[in-house]
Scaffold this active site. Structure first.
Site, PDB file in Angstrom:
ATOM      1  N   HIS A   1     -26.766 -14.323  -3.786  1.00 60.28           N
ATOM      2  CA  HIS A   1     -28.081 -14.189  -3.147  1.00 60.28           C
ATOM      3  C   HIS A   1     -28.826 -15.524  -3.177  1.00 60.28           C
ATOM      4  O   HIS A   1     -29.412 -15.949  -2.193  1.00 60.28           O
ATOM      5  CB  HIS A   1     -28.904 -13.110  -3.853  1.00 60.28           C
ATOM      6  CG  HIS A   1     -30.301 -12.982  -3.318  1.00 60.28           C
ATOM      7  ND1 HIS A   1     -30.588 -12.302  -2.166  1.00 60.28           N
ATOM      8  CD2 HIS A   1     -31.475 -13.476  -3.769  1.00 60.28           C
ATOM      9  CE1 HIS A   1     -31.891 -12.383  -1.927  1.00 60.28           C
ATOM     10  NE2 HIS A   1     -32.449 -13.084  -2.892  1.00 60.28           N
TER      11      HIS A   1
ATOM     12  N   TYR B   1     -21.751  -7.865 -10.540  1.00 55.33           N
ATOM     13  CA  TYR B   1     -22.074  -6.531 -10.004  1.00 55.33           C
ATOM     14  C   TYR B   1     -21.249  -6.106  -8.794  1.00 55.33           C
ATOM     15  O   TYR B   1     -21.512  -5.076  -8.202  1.00 55.33           O
ATOM     16  CB  TYR B   1     -23.578  -6.422  -9.693  1.00 55.33           C
ATOM     17  CG  TYR B   1     -24.121  -7.488  -8.749  1.00 55.33           C
ATOM     18  CD1 TYR B   1     -24.023  -7.325  -7.358  1.00 55.33           C
ATOM     19  CD2 TYR B   1     -24.728  -8.639  -9.240  1.00 55.33           C
ATOM     20  CE1 TYR B   1     -24.518  -8.288  -6.496  1.00 55.33           C
ATOM     21  CE2 TYR B   1     -25.224  -9.612  -8.390  1.00 55.33           C
ATOM     22  CZ  TYR B   1     -25.126  -9.430  -7.022  1.00 55.33           C
ATOM     23  OH  TYR B   1     -25.614 -10.385  -6.174  1.00 55.33           O
TER      24      TYR B   1
ATOM     25  N   ARG C   1     -22.892  -9.734   2.563  1.00 53.62           N
ATOM     26  CA  ARG C   1     -23.328 -11.039   2.048  1.00 53.62           C
ATOM     27  C   ARG C   1     -22.159 -11.685   1.311  1.00 53.62           C
ATOM     28  O   ARG C   1     -21.807 -11.247   0.217  1.00 53.62           O
ATOM     29  CB  ARG C   1     -24.526 -10.835   1.110  1.00 53.62           C
ATOM     30  CG  ARG C   1     -25.314 -12.130   0.850  1.00 53.62           C
ATOM     31  CD  ARG C   1     -26.239 -11.975  -0.343  1.00 53.62           C
ATOM     32  NE  ARG C   1     -25.451 -11.889  -1.564  1.00 53.62           N
ATOM     33  CZ  ARG C   1     -25.766 -11.158  -2.624  1.00 53.62           C
ATOM     34  NH1 ARG C   1     -26.871 -10.433  -2.638  1.00 53.62           N
ATOM     35  NH2 ARG C   1     -24.977 -11.130  -3.693  1.00 53.62           N
TER      36      ARG C   1
HETATM   37  C1  LIG Z   1     -42.492  -8.252  -1.922  1.00 47.97           C
HETATM   38  C2  LIG Z   1     -41.362  -8.940  -2.630  1.00 47.97           C
HETATM   39  N1  LIG Z   1     -40.776  -8.331  -3.658  1.00 47.97           N
HETATM   40  C3  LIG Z   1     -39.739  -8.919  -4.315  1.00 47.97           C
HETATM   41  C4  LIG Z   1     -39.296 -10.152  -3.922  1.00 47.97           C
HETATM   42  C5  LIG Z   1     -38.119 -10.826  -4.651  1.00 47.97           C
HETATM   43  N2  LIG Z   1     -36.942 -10.806  -3.780  1.00 47.97           N
HETATM   44  C6  LIG Z   1     -36.568 -11.900  -3.085  1.00 47.97           C
HETATM   45  S1  LIG Z   1     -35.214 -11.617  -2.134  1.00 47.97           S
HETATM   46  C7  LIG Z   1     -35.105  -9.998  -2.655  1.00 47.97           C
HETATM   47  C8  LIG Z   1     -34.018  -9.088  -2.146  1.00 47.97           C
HETATM   48  C9  LIG Z   1     -34.110  -8.853  -0.670  1.00 47.97           C
HETATM   49  O1  LIG Z   1     -33.013  -8.105  -0.232  1.00 47.97           O
HETATM   50  P1  LIG Z   1     -32.783  -7.773   1.297  1.00 47.97           P
HETATM   51  O2  LIG Z   1     -34.041  -7.294   1.929  1.00 47.97           O
HETATM   52  O3  LIG Z   1     -31.594  -6.875   1.387  1.00 47.97           O
HETATM   53  O4  LIG Z   1     -32.473  -9.197   1.952  1.00 47.97           O
HETATM   54  P2  LIG Z   1     -31.240 -10.206   1.748  1.00 47.97           P
HETATM   55  O5  LIG Z   1     -31.773 -11.377   0.963  1.00 47.97           O
HETATM   56  O6  LIG Z   1     -30.114  -9.476   1.075  1.00 47.97           O
HETATM   57  O7  LIG Z   1     -30.885 -10.622   3.144  1.00 47.97           O
HETATM   58  C10 LIG Z   1     -36.133  -9.713  -3.565  1.00 47.97           C
HETATM   59  C11 LIG Z   1     -36.310  -8.410  -4.221  1.00 47.97           C
HETATM   60  C12 LIG Z   1     -39.958 -10.787  -2.834  1.00 47.97           C
HETATM   61  N3  LIG Z   1     -39.574 -11.990  -2.384  1.00 47.97           N
HETATM   62  N4  LIG Z   1     -40.981 -10.154  -2.193  1.00 47.97           N
END
Ligand SMILES: Cc1ncc(C[n+]2csc(CCOP(=O)(O)OP(=O)(O)O)c2C)c(N)n1
Length: 286
Positions: free
Chosen positions: A184, A193, A180
């Site tokens: 985020h 981090y 990435r």
């Molecule tokens: C069930 C749930 N828990 C927490 C969140 C908050 N949240 C939004 S994005 C994220 C991280 C997701 O990381 P990843 O699956 O690696 O996807 P990326 O955005 O890095 O592509 C979190 C914890 C959410 N949207 N849904």
């Protein structure tokens, strides 16, 4: 993806959405909070963006089981399904349940994990002790890791997995290993981090630059072609920004629209209450 295939995105699949022929203003309306996205998932064969991490893998599995029951799977021109998710999502119960159900029902679904190595600030080492693609083995279907910054390799691996699914060979997990580059979200500060040298190392692996160099070296495209593409991208980006700013703010009461396809008495009641509440401000100066 073939035209008959169905995609279940997370919130990062703008490229897939664009290739499915959806106007890129639509997800931006969703992100600005002025509407619900607006495309027809059935017509465009592209489900709504899913912010609930991992939930779309279950939607995809159910859909895949459905098309198999409808007899649309098992031939060269059969249908297949693809679900996108992140490395962080791989720890969700939903994703692991989707793996079990798709495996035992031999569902025609490809799980495409875009492993960008961070779930907001949480690094990959907090999600898994083994490479993610190896998880598939324990669930009983193949898993493969591909260089996610290699456009042609990602294309070839995805096409092969979808073709396996459409002929009735069941699910595949693809782990597209990438990084990435940015934050985020706009409220995230990744300098807190991760170190600059890690980001710089991945900058050198820019997938767009790599495919450009490849096309140049193969003599498949020249400077005037790239000039045209860059100009087209610039113009489209400007136009899109203008259109985003022009999106009208919706009337607050419209938030009750589209909650259910055929409405519901509870929603009607809430709409009425909210309308009465809004009218209590009538005559007030803002
Ligand atoms: C069930 C749930 N828990 C927490 C969140 C908050 N949240 C939004 S994005 C994220 C991280 C997701 O990381 P990843 O699956 O690696 O996807 P990326 O955005 O890095 O592509 C979190 C914890 C959410 N949207 N849904």
């Amino acid at each position: 993806m073939r035209p008959q295939d169905m995609a279940f995105p997370t919130y990062r699949e703008h490229g897939v959405l664009y290739c499915r022929g959806i106007d890129p203003i639509m997800p931006l309306g969703l992100f600005r909070g002025v509407d619900q996205g607006g495309w027809d998932p059935i017509e465009m064969k592209f489900a709504m963006y899913t912010i609930v991490i991992g939930a779309q893998t279950l939607h995809a599995t159910g859909y895949a089981m459905g098309i198999a029951m409808d007899g649309k799977v098992g031939t060269e021109d059969g249908e297949a399904v693809i679900a996108y998710f992140g490395d962080g999502a791989s720890s969700q119960g939903d994703v692991n349940e989707a793996f079990v159900w798709s495996s035992v029902f031999h569902a025609p679904v490809v799980f495409f994990c875009q492993n960008n190595q961070y779930a907001i600030s949480e690094p990959l080492e907090r999600q898994t002790r083994v490479p993610l693609y190896q998880r598939a083995h324990g669930f009983g279907f193949p898993g493969v890791r591909v260089d996610g910054n290699d456009v042609l390799a990602s294309y070839a691996v995805t096409r092969a997995a979808l073709d396996q699914a459409r002929v009735g060979q069941g699910p595949t997990l693809i782990e597209a290993y990438t990084y990435r580059m940015g934050a985020h979200t706009t409220s995230d500060d990744p300098t807190r981090y991760r170190i600059a040298s890690e980001v710089e190392a991945w900058q050198a692996k820019d997938p767009i630059l790599r495919v450009r160099r490849f096309l140049e070296q193969q003599g498949l495209a020249d400077q005037s072609f790239f000039g045209e593409v860059d100009e087209q991208a610039r113009v489209e980006a400007v136009k899109l920004r203008e259109r985003v700013l022009e999106l009208p703010d919706p009337a607050p009461v419209t938030m009750f629209d589209h909650v259910f396809p055929n409405g519901s008495p509870e929603i009607d009641e809430e709409r009425e209450q909210f309308t009465a509440y809004l009218s209590s401000f009538a005559g007030e100066v803002h």
